[in-house]
Design a protein around this motif. Structure first.
Motif, short mmCIF file in Angstrom:
data_model
loop_
_atom_site.label_atom_id
_atom_site.label_comp_id
_atom_site.label_asym_id
_atom_site.label_seq_id
_atom_site.Cartn_x
_atom_site.Cartn_y
_atom_site.Cartn_z
N GLY A 75 63.49 42.74 52.52
CA GLY A 75 62.63 43.91 52.58
C GLY A 75 62.78 44.77 53.81
N ARG A 76 62.91 44.14 54.96
CA ARG A 76 63.03 44.93 56.20
C ARG A 76 64.29 45.79 56.16
N ARG A 77 65.40 45.22 55.68
CA ARG A 77 66.65 45.97 55.59
C ARG A 77 66.51 47.13 54.59
N VAL A 78 65.90 46.86 53.45
CA VAL A 78 65.70 47.89 52.43
C VAL A 78 64.81 49.01 52.98
N ALA A 79 63.72 48.64 53.64
CA ALA A 79 62.81 49.64 54.20
C ALA A 79 63.52 50.49 55.25
N GLU A 80 64.31 49.87 56.10
CA GLU A 80 65.05 50.62 57.11
C GLU A 80 66.04 51.59 56.47
N ARG A 81 66.70 51.15 55.40
CA ARG A 81 67.63 52.03 54.67
C ARG A 81 66.88 53.24 54.11
N GLU A 82 65.73 52.99 53.51
CA GLU A 82 64.95 54.09 52.93
C GLU A 82 64.39 55.02 54.00
N LEU A 83 63.97 54.48 55.12
CA LEU A 83 63.48 55.32 56.22
C LEU A 83 64.59 56.20 56.76
N ALA A 84 65.80 55.66 56.87
CA ALA A 84 66.94 56.47 57.33
C ALA A 84 67.24 57.58 56.33
N ALA A 85 67.19 57.26 55.04
CA ALA A 85 67.42 58.28 54.01
C ALA A 85 66.32 59.34 54.05
N GLN A 102 70.29 78.18 47.86
CA GLN A 102 70.72 77.26 46.81
C GLN A 102 71.44 76.02 47.35
N ALA A 103 72.19 76.17 48.43
CA ALA A 103 72.87 75.01 49.01
C ALA A 103 71.85 74.00 49.54
N ALA A 104 70.81 74.49 50.18
CA ALA A 104 69.75 73.61 50.68
C ALA A 104 69.03 72.93 49.52
N LEU A 105 68.76 73.70 48.46
CA LEU A 105 68.12 73.13 47.29
C LEU A 105 68.99 72.05 46.66
N HIS A 106 70.29 72.29 46.58
CA HIS A 106 71.21 71.30 46.02
C HIS A 106 71.18 70.01 46.84
N THR A 107 71.19 70.13 48.16
CA THR A 107 71.15 68.95 49.04
C THR A 107 69.86 68.17 48.84
N VAL A 108 68.74 68.87 48.80
CA VAL A 108 67.45 68.20 48.60
C VAL A 108 67.41 67.54 47.23
N THR A 109 67.88 68.23 46.21
CA THR A 109 67.89 67.68 44.86
C THR A 109 68.71 66.40 44.79
N GLU A 110 69.86 66.41 45.42
CA GLU A 110 70.71 65.22 45.43
C GLU A 110 70.00 64.05 46.13
N HIS A 111 69.38 64.33 47.27
CA HIS A 111 68.62 63.29 47.98
C HIS A 111 67.48 62.75 47.12
N VAL A 112 66.75 63.65 46.50
CA VAL A 112 65.59 63.24 45.68
C VAL A 112 66.03 62.35 44.53
N ARG A 113 67.07 62.75 43.84
CA ARG A 113 67.52 61.97 42.68
C ARG A 113 68.10 60.62 43.10
N ASN A 114 68.81 60.58 44.21
CA ASN A 114 69.32 59.29 44.71
C ASN A 114 68.16 58.38 45.13
#
Length: 192
Positions: A75-85, A102-114
């Motif tokens: 859990g600690r490793r997973v939480a750290e990974r998610e906090l970094a993301a 649109q480039a900023a929106l694309h970046t945010v969308t990619e992060h959100v979906r991942n």
């Protein structure tokens, strides 16, 4: 009890009432995906996406990640990974909030979906297997409270772990909501 960092609460008729944290967050992931799609063609949806995502990340950092750290073997490793993301996402979200391109929106969308895929496919099933329904409902109640007090704008660089984020985020939330009211910024999907 599975070791989740929860203060004691008196049960109502023996069980906590409300919705599971995981159900609330899954529903929000779907909403965020919908808002990413809407923001491509509706400029007004940009502000709602930014506000919804800022509230979502704040609530996850306050309750989901501590639960992951406290319950799951890795859990600690997973939480750290998610906090970094999340830190990367907040920087991208700030760029989207200030530029709305649109480039900023694309970046945010990619992060959100991942993010949605990782947590829904990997983390949520593990939490369901290791937490009681009562614990998840109690966390869901806290997530709802945290979302209502959370900032509506990205604030990279602020504390992302308890206890400091539980103090800083509501204070920033008050300031953000004041700015939203003064500028008449739309921050809820139902107001679009």
């Amino acid at each position: 009890m599975s070791g989740l960092p929860l203060p004691p609460l008196p049960p109502i008729d023996g069980d906590a009432t409300g919705r599971s944290m995981l159900d609330l967050l899954e529903e929000e992931h779907q909403q965020l995906d919908r808002l990413c799609t809407r923001a491509e063609t509706e400029p007004a949806a940009n502000d709602v996406l930014v506000a919804t995502l800022a509230r979502h990340l704040s609530a996850e950092e306050q309750y989901l990640y501590p639960a992951i750290s406290g319950v799951l073997p890795e859990g600690r490793r997973v939480a750290e990974r998610e906090l970094a993301a999340d830190a990367e996402l907040l920087v991208a979200l700030r760029h989207l909030h200030t530029s709305a391109d649109q480039a900023a929106l694309h970046t945010v969308t990619e992060h959100v979906r991942n993010h949605s895929h990782r947590t829904t496919a990997e983390v949520f099933p593990a939490l369901r297997a290791n937490c009681t329904t009562d614990e998840l409902v109690r966390l869901g109640n806290r997530v709802e409270i945290a979302r209502s007090a959370a900032p509506t704008r990205p604030h990279p660089g602020t504390p992302s772990t308890p206890p400091l984020n539980k103090l800083v985020d509501p204070a920033l939330g008050v300031l953000d909501k004041l700015r939203d009211a003064l500028t008449r910024r739309t921050t809820w999907e139902e107001d679009l």
